[in-house]
Design a protein around this motif. Structure first.
Motif, mmCIF file in Angstrom:
data_model
loop_
_atom_site.group_PDB
_atom_site.id
_atom_site.type_symbol
_atom_site.label_atom_id
_atom_site.label_comp_id
_atom_site.label_asym_id
_atom_site.label_seq_id
_atom_site.Cartn_x
_atom_site.Cartn_y
_atom_site.Cartn_z
ATOM 1 N N ARG A 136 -30.849 0.464 -3.157
ATOM 2 C CA ARG A 136 -29.739 0.631 -4.103
ATOM 3 C C ARG A 136 -29.192 2.050 -4.060
ATOM 4 O O ARG A 136 -27.976 2.268 -4.038
ATOM 5 C CB ARG A 136 -30.228 0.301 -5.519
ATOM 6 C CG ARG A 136 -29.151 0.418 -6.591
ATOM 7 C CD ARG A 136 -29.712 0.107 -7.973
ATOM 8 N NE ARG A 136 -30.780 1.015 -8.340
ATOM 9 C CZ ARG A 136 -30.577 2.260 -8.786
ATOM 10 N NH1 ARG A 136 -29.340 2.737 -8.912
ATOM 11 N NH2 ARG A 136 -31.601 3.032 -9.101
ATOM 12 N N MET A 195 -23.830 6.089 -0.222
ATOM 13 C CA MET A 195 -22.814 5.775 0.776
ATOM 14 C C MET A 195 -21.439 5.680 0.142
ATOM 15 O O MET A 195 -20.442 6.185 0.686
ATOM 16 C CB MET A 195 -23.178 4.456 1.477
ATOM 17 C CG MET A 195 -22.180 3.996 2.531
ATOM 18 S SD MET A 195 -20.761 3.050 1.875
ATOM 19 C CE MET A 195 -21.584 1.625 1.223
ATOM 20 N N VAL A 211 -27.073 2.734 -0.906
ATOM 21 C CA VAL A 211 -25.707 2.186 -0.997
ATOM 22 C C VAL A 211 -24.862 3.034 -1.947
ATOM 23 O O VAL A 211 -23.690 3.336 -1.666
ATOM 24 C CB VAL A 211 -25.742 0.715 -1.470
ATOM 25 C CG1 VAL A 211 -24.328 0.196 -1.716
ATOM 26 C CG2 VAL A 211 -26.438 -0.157 -0.433
ATOM 27 N N GLU A 212 -25.431 3.457 -3.082
ATOM 28 C CA GLU A 212 -24.695 4.306 -4.030
ATOM 29 C C GLU A 212 -24.266 5.614 -3.386
ATOM 30 O O GLU A 212 -23.141 6.073 -3.560
ATOM 31 C CB GLU A 212 -25.569 4.591 -5.263
ATOM 32 C CG GLU A 212 -25.723 3.390 -6.186
ATOM 33 C CD GLU A 212 -26.624 3.707 -7.371
ATOM 34 O OE1 GLU A 212 -27.221 4.808 -7.387
ATOM 35 O OE2 GLU A 212 -26.752 2.850 -8.276
#
Length: 542
Positions: A528, A534, A531-532
């Motif tokens: 998680r 990114m 992705v954050e």
């Protein structure tokens, strides 16, 4: 014109203290030293030595102690005071009593001072610095350790003991014209009235006023209500013949029983710190540099004598019920002379119980003691570790008695360390518990409140006050141990929040049958966060 001069002095003192304390902060020295230096510089720079003895200035400084005692009262509710009765009433009484007797014998029979002077000096030197010690213990979060609790309890008794000491000075000043039984009866009657009024009528008024001002949702009204409560309680105690500090302390204890005590403590902190700074500025203004230089050998020698006497007495006393390390740390923390000694020596000199020159010398000893202490206390743990080689890690959890709304961190490996860092950033109170000597020793060396114990045992859960904890965070890697801890915690306290770290889906499934509040999967959380991160990156164009 006089008013303009006063404003100029205040502005200069404020600016100078800021500059000095910023510099001292960078080299790791307590701001107390900065305030004392400011007072000395102001006194000599503007020839204000006479002003330092003015009643108005001393009153302003004294209210720094008043607000300090109020914040102490906020942390010592009636329930907690009852749970600390050994530290306050047993250790405190014995420390003050034995130190007074030993010091009296030395001053009267070795230094050949009069009996009246000897008893006043002995009582004054039995007191320690609430302002310095508690400020340090609170800022370092060592106040909840066994030695922190011992020191706090003894300091509370010492502050209470100031009241009969001041009454004794009044009696000695009157040369016995008034019968001592009359004074004691009047004092007892006054105590009953003060405590009775503050804890009956005062408690209801305080609760109503705080609720009314908080419901208005106007911060300045709430702050004004708190200031009114502190000042009114202080004045009431003063008019009944006691110190301002007693009223403020009782007011703090009353508010500690309400739901507003955390908000009040955070709101009052800036006022307390500024006024406490004023107190130390006044202390600095009293320093007679020439008298100090001419008597520096005597002052240092007497300070070292007092230091050794108090440390040895306290260590021997506490060693009866505590470990050597805890006893030595407490003794070293309380080895200095306290700020209330200024008040005692000033009243004794004005009442001609102590010679003025002797009083000036005694004040310099107290000031030297308070100047040295902030340099000394940060190294007490290191000094104790070198002097006492104890095999056992901290297992005494008596300091946790009465603890509420704390977070219990189970395990102090890599994840546990990061958890404590984030909790400190959020200013959330926590304790570390681990079954590994190595991890507990590591946590203690880093200044954490840590204990050795197995959290799956009922006795440890009771000692940790798990049923009153805000949450239990389990950071261990061993699945079997995690399950045992979770089962024990949930069986002991059904409503406690349990947050557990797992490293695989298999671990999560094996814990699924337990009523765990939150299970945090390390791999899922890493994915998680990746992705954050990114999403926050800027697109790169070729």
């Amino acid at each position: 014109m006089l008013m303009q001069n006063i404003l100029v002095y205040i502005i200069i003192a404020l600016g100078l203290s800021i500059v000095i304390n910023i510099f001292l902060k960078k080299i790791g020295i307590s701001q107390i030293i900065g305030y004392i230096l400011t007072g000395t510089i102001i006194a000599y720079g503007f020839d204000l030595h006479e002003a330092s003895h003015s009643h108005e200035l001393e009153m302003a400084g004294e209210f720094g102690i008043v607000f300090l005692m109020f914040t102490i009262g906020l942390e010592i509710s009636l329930a907690k005071m009852g749970s600390m009765k050994k530290e306050i009433f047993a250790n405190g009484f014995l420390q003050v009593g034995i130190t007074t007797i030993v010091t009296y014998l030395l001053t009267h029979y070795i230094f050949a001072l009069e009996a009246k002077s000897s008893i006043i000096i002995a009582l004054a030197f039995s007191l320690s610095s609430t302002a310095i010690v508690l400020t340090y213990l609170k800022s370092s979060k060592e106040i909840y350790t066994p030695y922190g609790q011992n020191a706090t309890g003894i300091l509370i008794f010492q502050d209470i003991a100031v009241i009969p000491i001041l009454i004794l000075i009044s009696f000695l000043t009157n040369e016995g014209d008034q019968d001592i039984m009359v004074i004691l009866w009047h004092t007892l009657f006054s105590v009953v009235i003060v405590i009775g009024v503050l804890f009956t009528v005062g408690k209801k008024v305080v609760a109503w006023l705080l609720h009314f001002s908080a419901s208005s949702e106007v911060d300045e009204l709430f702050m004004g209500s708190v200031l009114f409560i502190v000042m009114a309680s202080s004045l009431f105690a003063y008019y009944m013949g006691f110190t301002y500090s007693l009223g403020a302390f009782v007011a703090g204890m009353i508010i500690a029983e309400t739901k507003y005590h955390h908000k009040v403590e955070s709101d009052i902190a800036p006022f307390k710190d500024i006024l406490l700074g004023t107190f130390f500025v006044v202390v600095g203004m009293k320093i007679d540099v020439s008298l100090f230089i001419h008597n520096i050998g005597l002052i240092i020698s007497l300070f070292l004598l007092i230091f050794m006497i108090k440390s040895l007495i306290m260590f021997a006393l506490l060693r009866l019920t505590a470990t050597s390390a805890t006893s030595l740390k407490t003794a070293l923390f309380l080895s200095q002379v306290g700020e209330f000694s200024f008040v005692i020596f000033a009243l004794a000199a004005s009442g001609h119980i102590i010679d003025d020159k002797l009083a000036s010398l005694l004040v310099l000893i107290v000031i030297f003691s308070m100047v040295v202490t902030p340099f000394f206390v940060p190294y007490i743990n290191a000094i104790t570790a070198k002097l006492i080689k104890e095999k056992d890690i901290v297992t005494d959890m008596s300091a946790l008695k009465g603890r509420e709304n704390h977070v219990v961190v189970c395990g102090y490996s890599v994840v546990g360390k990061f958890v404590t860092q984030y909790l400190e950033e959020l200013d959330v109170p926590y304790v570390v518990i681990d079954n590994s000597n190595k991890h507990v020793k590591e946590a203690l060396n880093e200044g954490k409140e840590a204990y050795l114990g197995d959290v799956s045992k009922t006795s440890i859960l009771e000692a940790l006050n798990i049923d009153k904890a805000a949450a239990v965070i389990v950071t261990l890697d061993n699945l079997a141990k995690k399950r045992l801890i979770c089962e024990a915690v949930l069986n002991h306290a059904k409503n406690v929040n349990v947050i557990v770290k797992v490293v695989s889906l298999e671990e999560k499934e094996k814990l699924a049958d337990l009523d765990i509040t939150t299970i945090v999967d390390g791999k899922v959380e890493v994915a998680r966060v990746l992705v954050e991160r990114m999403l926050t990156c800027q697109l790169k164009y070729s």
